[in-house]
Design an enzyme around this catalytic site. Structure first.
Site, PDB file in Angstrom:
ATOM      1  N   ASP A  89       0.865  -1.178   0.000  1.00 19.38           N
ATOM      2  CA  ASP A  89       0.000   0.000   0.000  1.00 19.38           C
ATOM      3  C   ASP A  89       0.907   1.235   0.000  1.00 19.38           C
ATOM      4  O   ASP A  89       1.520   1.558   1.011  1.00 19.38           O
ATOM      5  CB  ASP A  89      -0.870  -0.049   1.261  1.00 19.38           C
ATOM      6  CG  ASP A  89      -1.920   1.046   1.316  1.00 19.38           C
ATOM      7  OD1 ASP A  89      -1.647   2.139   0.799  1.00 19.38           O
ATOM      8  OD2 ASP A  89      -2.987   0.811   1.900  1.00 19.38           O
ATOM      9  N   LYS A 151      -6.374   3.495  -3.968  1.00 18.36           N
ATOM     10  CA  LYS A 151      -6.918   3.609  -2.616  1.00 18.36           C
ATOM     11  C   LYS A 151      -7.266   5.066  -2.343  1.00 18.36           C
ATOM     12  O   LYS A 151      -6.478   5.965  -2.623  1.00 18.36           O
ATOM     13  CB  LYS A 151      -5.875   3.105  -1.609  1.00 18.36           C
ATOM     14  CG  LYS A 151      -6.323   3.186  -0.155  1.00 18.36           C
ATOM     15  CD  LYS A 151      -5.185   2.749   0.763  1.00 18.36           C
ATOM     16  CE  LYS A 151      -5.573   2.923   2.227  1.00 18.36           C
ATOM     17  NZ  LYS A 151      -4.454   2.588   3.140  1.00 18.36           N
ATOM     18  N   LYS A 180     -10.045   0.713  -3.658  1.00 23.56           N
ATOM     19  CA  LYS A 180     -10.152   0.469  -2.222  1.00 23.56           C
ATOM     20  C   LYS A 180     -10.648   1.749  -1.560  1.00 23.56           C
ATOM     21  O   LYS A 180      -9.982   2.777  -1.606  1.00 23.56           O
ATOM     22  CB  LYS A 180      -8.807   0.056  -1.626  1.00 23.56           C
ATOM     23  CG  LYS A 180      -8.862  -0.095  -0.097  1.00 23.56           C
ATOM     24  CD  LYS A 180      -7.542  -0.563   0.468  1.00 23.56           C
ATOM     25  CE  LYS A 180      -7.568  -0.602   1.992  1.00 23.56           C
ATOM     26  NZ  LYS A 180      -6.301  -1.105   2.567  1.00 23.56           N
TER      27      LYS A 180
END
Length: 244
Positions: A89, A151, A180
């Site tokens: 991430d 994300k 996400k």
């Protein structure tokens, strides 16, 4: 269908201690969440705690503003993968994006993805720091790389996930990337709304209860898509069997 497998579980704290990781991993295992999202320095420790479970580890690098050098991000990502991270991430370089140095942003993301190969890479664009046009631009940059997910933001940032932002991202990337939605998603109903808006993964620091919501799930878009996919799989299986 159980939405627990859409959940990336994280700690809602600026400073994380070993005790937090222990509690996080225990809760993730008990609730059968897809993964835990943790600072890369705790990957090795979390791997020990999650041994024998199905819970995966997602390592955070380049947080919170993505201003670390690309080489630093690559080094941190590779080490995390060696220690047991299944996904990475990474926050994009927000400073470069704000300065409209789009080539630098693209190279940063692309170089990290090339360095980690087939490991899943989520590019965090931190929507709380961006205008609508900047969100769209960051999506376009991510489309030009081989990232797997966009994300919305870091889980510990308040009011960071919005349905509007997810819809903007989905409209921009279409089916090119997964999304996400992360931050301030604390209950089942809200999680379903984000999944229906186009998110494939939910980042949360809350233990979202998954029981006694059958009516809400059955009326959701994500459940209907799940049924359609399941039916297609069954039809394909039947056709293949008929040729045997």
């Amino acid at each position: 269908m159980n939405i627990s497998q859409f959940i990336d579980y994280a700690v809602h704290k600026d400073s994380v201690e070993k005790e937090d990781i222990i509690a996080l991993c225990n809760n993730a295992e008990q609730n059968n969440f897809y993964s835990v999202t943790i600072p890369s320095s705790f990957v090795s420790f979390a791997k020990q705690l999650l041994k024998g479970t199905s819970v995966k580890i997602c390592a955070i690098i380049g947080s919170p503003l993505g201003n670390d050098s690309t080489n630093s991000k690559i080094s941190e990502a590779k080490k995390a993968i060696q220690e047991g991270a299944f996904e990475i991430d990474m926050t994009i370089n927000l400073s470069a994006l704000k300065k409209k140095n789009y080539i630098a942003v693209l190279r940063d993301v692309n170089d990290v993805k090339l360095a980690i190969g087939h490991t899943v890479l989520k590019a965090c664009i931190e929507i709380t720091q961006l205008s609508k046009n900047e969100i769209i631009k960051s999506c376009e940059i991510c489309l030009d790389t081989n990232v797997d997910y966009i994300k919305t933001s870091n889980t510990f940032v308040r009011n960071s996930a919005t349905l509007t932002a997810v819809k903007i991202i989905r409209k921009t990337v279409r089916e090119g990337l997964k999304i996400k939605a992360s931050g301030d998603i604390k209950d089942y109903e809200t999680a379903i709304k984000y999944l229906d808006a186009g998110a494939e993964r939910i980042g949360t620091s809350s233990i979202i209860e998954i029981k006694e919501h059958s009516r809400l799930l059955n009326n959701s878009k994500i459940y209907k898509q799940y049924l359609e996919s399941k039916n297609k799989t069954n039809l394909t299986t039947k056709k293949e069997t008929s040729f045997i």
